[in-house]
Design a protein around this motif. Sequence first.
Motif: not given
Length: 127
Positions: A29, A19, A33, A16
Motif C-alpha cells: 500500500i 486496499m 499510493k 489506503e
Amino acid sequence: MSFSGKFQLESQENFEPFMKAIGVPDELIQKGKDIKSISEIEENGDNFKVTVTTGTKVLVNKFTIGQEAELETVTGEKIKAVAQREGNKLKVSMKGIESVTELVDANTIVNTMTLGSIVFKRTSKRM
C-alpha cells in the motif's frame, strides 16, 4: 464516446482504507499510493482489453460486455465476473466490490470501487 486510449492516474480518494479492506499488505500500500498508474483501454465493439501498469506490475483483463470473463483483481486473484455497459459507464461486480468506470468527458475517466462503506475513487486523464 469510446473508452479507447491511454489514461494516467491524476488523483485518488480512500486508496489506503480500500486496499487494507481487500487484504493488500501495508508495505505494498505504501509503495503503491504515490505511483501514477497508466491505464490503456482498447475497445472494439463489445470487446475490451484493459491494461493497467503500476510501476513494474502489469494487470491485463479482457472481457466482452454481457459475457462471463475471468478477471484478475488488484490482489492477483482471478475471479469470474460479467461486465455491463450503461451508456458511458462500465459496471462489474467482483466478490462484493462494485466497480463503475465512467467516461465523464472525452479526456477523463473516473473509476469508483465500493466495498461496504468504503468508496475508492480514481480519476485519470487521457495522455
